[in-house]
Scaffold this motif. Structure first.
Motif, PDB file in Angstrom:
ATOM      1  N   ALA A  36       5.639  13.366   5.435  1.00 45.58           N
ATOM      2  CA  ALA A  36       4.214  13.609   5.184  1.00 45.58           C
ATOM      3  C   ALA A  36       4.006  13.966   3.716  1.00 45.58           C
ATOM      4  O   ALA A  36       4.889  14.547   3.076  1.00 45.58           O
ATOM      5  N   VAL A  37       2.801  13.619   3.192  1.00 46.36           N
ATOM      6  CA  VAL A  37       2.456  13.903   1.795  1.00 46.36           C
ATOM      7  C   VAL A  37       0.987  14.290   1.729  1.00 46.36           C
ATOM      8  O   VAL A  37       0.164  13.799   2.514  1.00 46.36           O
ATOM      9  N   ASP A  38       0.648  15.186   0.786  1.00 41.83           N
ATOM     10  CA  ASP A  38      -0.759  15.484   0.513  1.00 41.83           C
ATOM     11  C   ASP A  38      -0.910  15.942  -0.931  1.00 41.83           C
ATOM     12  O   ASP A  38       0.014  16.536  -1.515  1.00 41.83           O
ATOM     13  N   PHE A  39      -2.091  15.624  -1.515  1.00 43.33           N
ATOM     14  CA  PHE A  39      -2.458  16.089  -2.853  1.00 43.33           C
ATOM     15  C   PHE A  39      -3.601  17.084  -2.730  1.00 43.33           C
ATOM     16  O   PHE A  39      -4.414  16.999  -1.799  1.00 43.33           O
ATOM     17  N   THR A  40      -3.686  18.017  -3.666  1.00 43.97           N
ATOM     18  CA  THR A  40      -4.869  18.869  -3.733  1.00 43.97           C
ATOM     19  C   THR A  40      -6.038  18.039  -4.239  1.00 43.97           C
ATOM     20  O   THR A  40      -5.863  16.968  -4.824  1.00 43.97           O
ATOM     21  N   ASP A  41      -7.258  18.543  -4.001  1.00 45.03           N
ATOM     22  CA  ASP A  41      -8.447  17.783  -4.383  1.00 45.03           C
ATOM     23  C   ASP A  41      -8.502  17.537  -5.885  1.00 45.03           C
ATOM     24  O   ASP A  41      -8.961  16.478  -6.330  1.00 45.03           O
ATOM     25  N   ASP A  42      -8.037  18.513  -6.682  1.00 45.28           N
ATOM     26  CA  ASP A  42      -8.050  18.331  -8.138  1.00 45.28           C
ATOM     27  C   ASP A  42      -6.794  17.636  -8.651  1.00 45.28           C
ATOM     28  O   ASP A  42      -6.580  17.533  -9.865  1.00 45.28           O
ATOM     29  N   SER A  43      -5.954  17.167  -7.717  1.00 45.94           N
ATOM     30  CA  SER A  43      -4.749  16.379  -8.040  1.00 45.94           C
ATOM     31  C   SER A  43      -3.730  17.156  -8.861  1.00 45.94           C
ATOM     32  O   SER A  43      -2.919  16.560  -9.571  1.00 45.94           O
ATOM     33  N   LEU A  50      -2.471   8.214   0.263  1.00 47.71           N
ATOM     34  CA  LEU A  50      -3.314   7.748  -0.840  1.00 47.71           C
ATOM     35  C   LEU A  50      -4.320   8.832  -1.195  1.00 47.71           C
ATOM     36  O   LEU A  50      -4.783   9.571  -0.321  1.00 47.71           O
ATOM     37  N   HIS A  51      -4.666   8.894  -2.492  1.00 45.97           N
ATOM     38  CA  HIS A  51      -5.597   9.933  -2.943  1.00 45.97           C
ATOM     39  C   HIS A  51      -6.298   9.453  -4.214  1.00 45.97           C
ATOM     40  O   HIS A  51      -5.644   8.991  -5.161  1.00 45.97           O
ATOM     41  N   PHE A  52      -7.640   9.536  -4.229  1.00 45.11           N
ATOM     42  CA  PHE A  52      -8.411   9.238  -5.440  1.00 45.11           C
ATOM     43  C   PHE A  52      -8.673  10.544  -6.184  1.00 45.11           C
ATOM     44  O   PHE A  52      -9.152  11.517  -5.597  1.00 45.11           O
ATOM     45  N   THR A  53      -8.368  10.556  -7.477  1.00 39.83           N
ATOM     46  CA  THR A  53      -8.675  11.733  -8.290  1.00 39.83           C
ATOM     47  C   THR A  53     -10.179  11.812  -8.508  1.00 39.83           C
ATOM     48  O   THR A  53     -10.930  10.900  -8.140  1.00 39.83           O
ATOM     49  N   ARG A  54     -10.619  12.891  -9.112  1.00 42.96           N
ATOM     50  CA  ARG A  54     -12.048  13.073  -9.328  1.00 42.96           C
ATOM     51  C   ARG A  54     -12.620  12.054 -10.302  1.00 42.96           C
ATOM     52  O   ARG A  54     -13.836  11.857 -10.353  1.00 42.96           O
ATOM     53  N   ARG A  55     -11.752  11.405 -11.045  1.00 41.31           N
ATOM     54  CA  ARG A  55     -12.206  10.362 -11.972  1.00 41.31           C
ATOM     55  C   ARG A  55     -11.872   8.960 -11.457  1.00 41.31           C
ATOM     56  O   ARG A  55     -11.918   7.992 -12.190  1.00 41.31           O
ATOM     57  N   ASN A  56     -11.487   8.877 -10.180  1.00 33.07           N
ATOM     58  CA  ASN A  56     -11.228   7.606  -9.491  1.00 33.07           C
ATOM     59  C   ASN A  56      -9.944   6.903  -9.916  1.00 33.07           C
ATOM     60  O   ASN A  56      -9.845   5.677  -9.841  1.00 33.07           O
ATOM     61  N   LEU A  57      -8.948   7.671 -10.340  1.00 34.27           N
ATOM     62  CA  LEU A  57      -7.605   7.118 -10.470  1.00 34.27           C
ATOM     63  C   LEU A  57      -6.956   7.208  -9.084  1.00 34.27           C
ATOM     64  O   LEU A  57      -7.056   8.233  -8.418  1.00 34.27           O
ATOM     65  N   LEU A  58      -6.327   6.137  -8.645  1.00 40.05           N
ATOM     66  CA  LEU A  58      -5.728   6.120  -7.308  1.00 40.05           C
ATOM     67  C   LEU A  58      -4.267   6.564  -7.381  1.00 40.05           C
ATOM     68  O   LEU A  58      -3.470   5.981  -8.114  1.00 40.05           O
ATOM     69  N   LEU A  59      -3.934   7.617  -6.623  1.00 35.96           N
ATOM     70  CA  LEU A  59      -2.560   8.096  -6.520  1.00 35.96           C
ATOM     71  C   LEU A  59      -1.992   7.673  -5.165  1.00 35.96           C
ATOM     72  O   LEU A  59      -2.646   7.835  -4.134  1.00 35.96           O
TER      73      LEU A  59
END
Length: 751
Positions: free
Chosen positions: A426-433, A734-743
């Motif tokens: 499992a993986v997760d990012f914080t909202d602010d990446s 998958l995670h989109f940063t606040r500036r829409n960079l896809l991680l």
């Protein structure tokens, strides 16, 4: 909830009214509830039906047991009027009934009471799906399932001539294949549920050879998406195999829902009357629910798009409940301009450009969505000063967000976990990446800092007493520099960790495990604060609410649970799925929870009262990923069938199908403004889809919503904007940063 008693007569399980067969005249009263549960164990089936009575009006032995259980259930809920009506219609003698219910009738009363309690243990499971206004947790005990197997199996005791089963089935098959094409597709839906129940009847009545011959002759005719179920079914060859078998309990306790036009239904009714095929008819009445609609019959493609679920399609009335899918009004927070930004604007000579952008962000958040729930519909935590500062940072970064579209695709940064011999699960990012967490099969959770800032613990209590609490940099002083490192390891689980989820304020982390617990970890001290115990089996997924405080978990015990961080017992239990709950997600307004299951359905639950307000069917394999659109109107789901399905939450309809992946889809994420949908799969690819076009191309009028006539355009290639391959890394998150960079993230596979 006051159950209503239907008029006497042979009643078919159809939504639009009774169906009477001329060939049978015995009385079979049916008890109907308000649509929330069915006594036999299906939390979303909609009918609370008693077993049929014999022609003379007196119940048979096993039917009497069921009636006793129903009466006891109604008596406990103080529904005395319903008790009297049912007792009068069922022909039970007052003396016998009172003896049995009160337990004062000696041996017989005790025996019947025990069997009634056994059946009621099943009722308590299904009623947990809808706790109306209380936060009292309801315990679901799967051990009770084995206690009432004899009651569940009793429906298969009404056997016909075993040698004629093939004749009955072949006769219906030949009839359906001979009708017009427009009716054939709809009536062909009968093949699978009839095949299953006829086979189980043969097995239950010890006709092993006939059952085997029946399976071999007709098993290959079933739709390809039922093959996994049939593989399990073919292993049930003896009566002993049926006892305690979960697959059988699911088939028996869940009425298979068929959505058929009135014209097609009339054809079926006429055929059964002419052939006097009571064996087929009995199965249809006992185990199937025919949902009739007026209008043109659906095509094969329309039916296939909605088929594949363990218990057929969803009933139309289930998806007509009002859902408040709008977003809550954002708090009014002033966004100050930085000095540097002011200077930059003055130098450019365009001081109003950036200011206007920030005003638009503020005004956008102040508008009230007409489809939004009341602000106080459910209690939400108040914003702390740190939350307000984070909101300001979010709004500032939003002004620098890249506007995505078909001509402007996001950059993708892929985090590959190399040498992950512990087994990344499992993986997760914080909202602010800023932080990345990974769950591993060796029962550990690991946290990394994605920024140059290292992870530090809070100082010990003795050291904190020496700090000047009035200083401006007190938050920096409380951190212990000696503990600074790029990563931290959290130990506490006693089994593989299957899910991790950061809180919105980045102070906490949730993890769920095979050990049946959900743990809450502090990201200030990197220690476990609470272990939530409620699930009896592995917990596959857990997810924080967008506002924090609440979180949801789902597991092998087939239920999802709603928790609050300061309660060690669940606030809600969402029961209704027929198999494991594999993925969970909160709606952006936090008033609803979506769950995906290996029963191949997605359900939407109301947090306020625990009711199931949407059931989505169409996947052909277990559902492993869910994502809400940022505006809350749409839901995307991914499955082992390699397809992404798009759902309109307001209308309760499927509106899109995205094909392209060749393996299970474990990650779905919308961009911050919802223009792009990213999907990650075990096929080592990330795919980007034009979600704006997918949603705009669909017209969901009232007729479509009423009949379920969905015309899905086969435009996956038009909507696919890009496919990105990793070398040998399945995509886990998958995670989109606040500036829409896809991680993207996943564990490198050397195989």
């Amino acid at each position: 909830m006051t159950p209503l008693l239907s008029a006497p007569g042979k009643m078919a399980a159809v939504q639009d009214g009774p169906m009477e067969l001329d060939t049978e005249k015995e009385t079979k009263p049916e008890i109907l509830s308000d649509g929330t549960s069915k006594l036999s164990g299906n939390a979303a089936s909609g009918t609370l039906s008693s077993s049929p009575l014999t022609a003379g009006g007196a119940p048979k032995q096993e039917d009497q047991q069921t009636l006793i259980a129903v009466l006891q259930f109604l008596r406990r809920n103080k529904l005395s009027e319903s008790v009297e009506i049912l007792r009068r219609e069922a022909g039970l003698e007052d003396q016998e009934d009172s003896q049995t219910l009160d337990g004062s009738g000696g041996g017989k009363g005790d025996r019947d009471g025990g069997e009634a309690n056994s059946l009621l243990s099943r009722v308590s499971i299904t009623s947990a799906a809808a706790p109306q206004s209380t936060l009292t947790p309801i315990t679901v005990k799967r051990a009770n399932e084995q206690l009432d197997v004899s009651v569940v199996l009793s429906a298969y005791s009404q056997q016909g001539d075993p040698s004629l089963y093939q004749v009955y089935y072949s006769g219906l098959k030949n009839f359906i294949e001979s009708v017009l094409d427009c009716h054939r597709a709809e009536l062909s839906q009968l093949f699978y549920p009839l095949f299953v129940h006829m086979y189980l009847e043969l097995v239950y009545n010890n006709h092993e050879n006939e059952a085997k011959a029946f399976f071999e002759k007709f098993g290959g005719d079933q739709e390809c998406y039922y093959q996994d179920d049939l593989r399990v079914l073919c292993g049930l060859t003896k009566k002993e195999h049926l006892k305690g078998n979960e697959v059988l309990l699911d088939f028996r306790t869940s009425r298979f829902v068929l959505r058929i036009s009135r014209d097609s239904y009339q054809l079926l009714k006429r055929h059964l009357q002419e052939r006097h095929n009571n064996q087929i008819w009995n199965i249809i009445q006992e185990h199937l629910y025919i949902d009739i609609f007026d209008g043109m019959p659906r095509s094969k493609s329309q039916i296939d798009s909605m088929s594949g679920s363990f218990a057929g399609e969803a009933r139309r009335e289930v998806n007509k409940v009002k859902v408040f899918h709008g977003l809550l009004k954002e708090p009014e927070i002033e966004v100050p301009l930085d000095d540097e930004e002011d200077e930059a604007e003055n130098e450019e000579g365009k001081p109003k450009k950036k200011k206007t952008k920030k005003d638009s962000m503020g005004s956008k958040s102040k508008k009230q969505d007409p489809n939004a729930p009341q602000q106080n519909r459910i209690p939400l935590p108040e914003l702390k000063d740190s939350d307000k500062l984070d909101k300001i940072m979010y709004m500032k970064e939003s002004t620098k967000r890249i506007r995505l579209g078909p001509e402007n695709l996001p950059s993708i940064c892929f985090y590959s976990f190399l040498n992950a011999y512990q087994g990344l699960t499992a993986v997760d990012f914080t909202d602010d990446s800023s932080l990345l967490a990974g769950g591993f099969a060796d029962s550990t959770v690991r946290i990394w800092s994605v920024t140059p800032k290292k992870l530090r613990k809070v100082k010990s209590a003795g050291e904190l007493n020496l700090i000047d609490k009035e200083s401006d940099d007190v938050l920096e002083r409380i951190m212990d520099e000696k503990t600074a490192s790029e990563s931290k390891i959290l130990c506490g689980h006693s089994g593989p960790v299957y899910s991790v989820s950061f809180s919105p304020d980045r102070n906490y982390l949730l993890s769920s495990s095979e050990d049946g617990t959900v743990r809450l970890w502090s990201l200030q001290t990197f220690t476990c604060l609470v272990g939530y115990k409620g699930h009896n089996y592995p917990v596959w997924d857990t997810h924080f609410s967008p506002f924090g405080y609440y979180f949801v978990s789902g597991g092998h015990d087939r239920v999802a649970r709603l928790w609050a961080t300061d309660h060690y017992q669940p606030l809600r239990i969402f029961a209704g799925h027929l198999a494991d709950v594999t993925c969970t997600r909160f709606h952006p307004n936090s008033n609803y929870v979506a769950t995906g299951s290996t029963d191949r359905t997605i359900r939407l639950w109301d947090v306020l009262n625990g009711n199931c307000v949407r059931i989505f069917t169409g996947h052909k394999g277990p559902v492993h990923s869910l994502a809400f659109s940022p505006n809350g109107k749409f839901l995307a789901s991914g499955s082992t069938d390699g397809r992404v399905l798009l759902w309109d939450i307001g209308h309760g309809l499927m509106i899109g199908e995205l094909k392209g992946h060749t393996d299970t889809i474990y990650a779905l994420k919308f961009s911050r403004d919802g223009e792009i949908l990213a999907s990650g799969s075990m096929d080592n690819t990330v795919r980007l889809w034009d979600s704006t076009k997918a949603f705009d191309d669909v017209e969901t009028d009232d007729f479509t919503a009423a009949t379920g006539h969905i015309h899905l355009p086969d435009n996956s290639q038009e909507l696919l904007l890009g496919t990105y391959h990793s070398k040998s890394t399945p995509v886990t998150h998958l995670h989109f940063t606040r500036r829409n960079l896809l991680l993207a993230a996943g564990g490198y596979s050397s195989q």
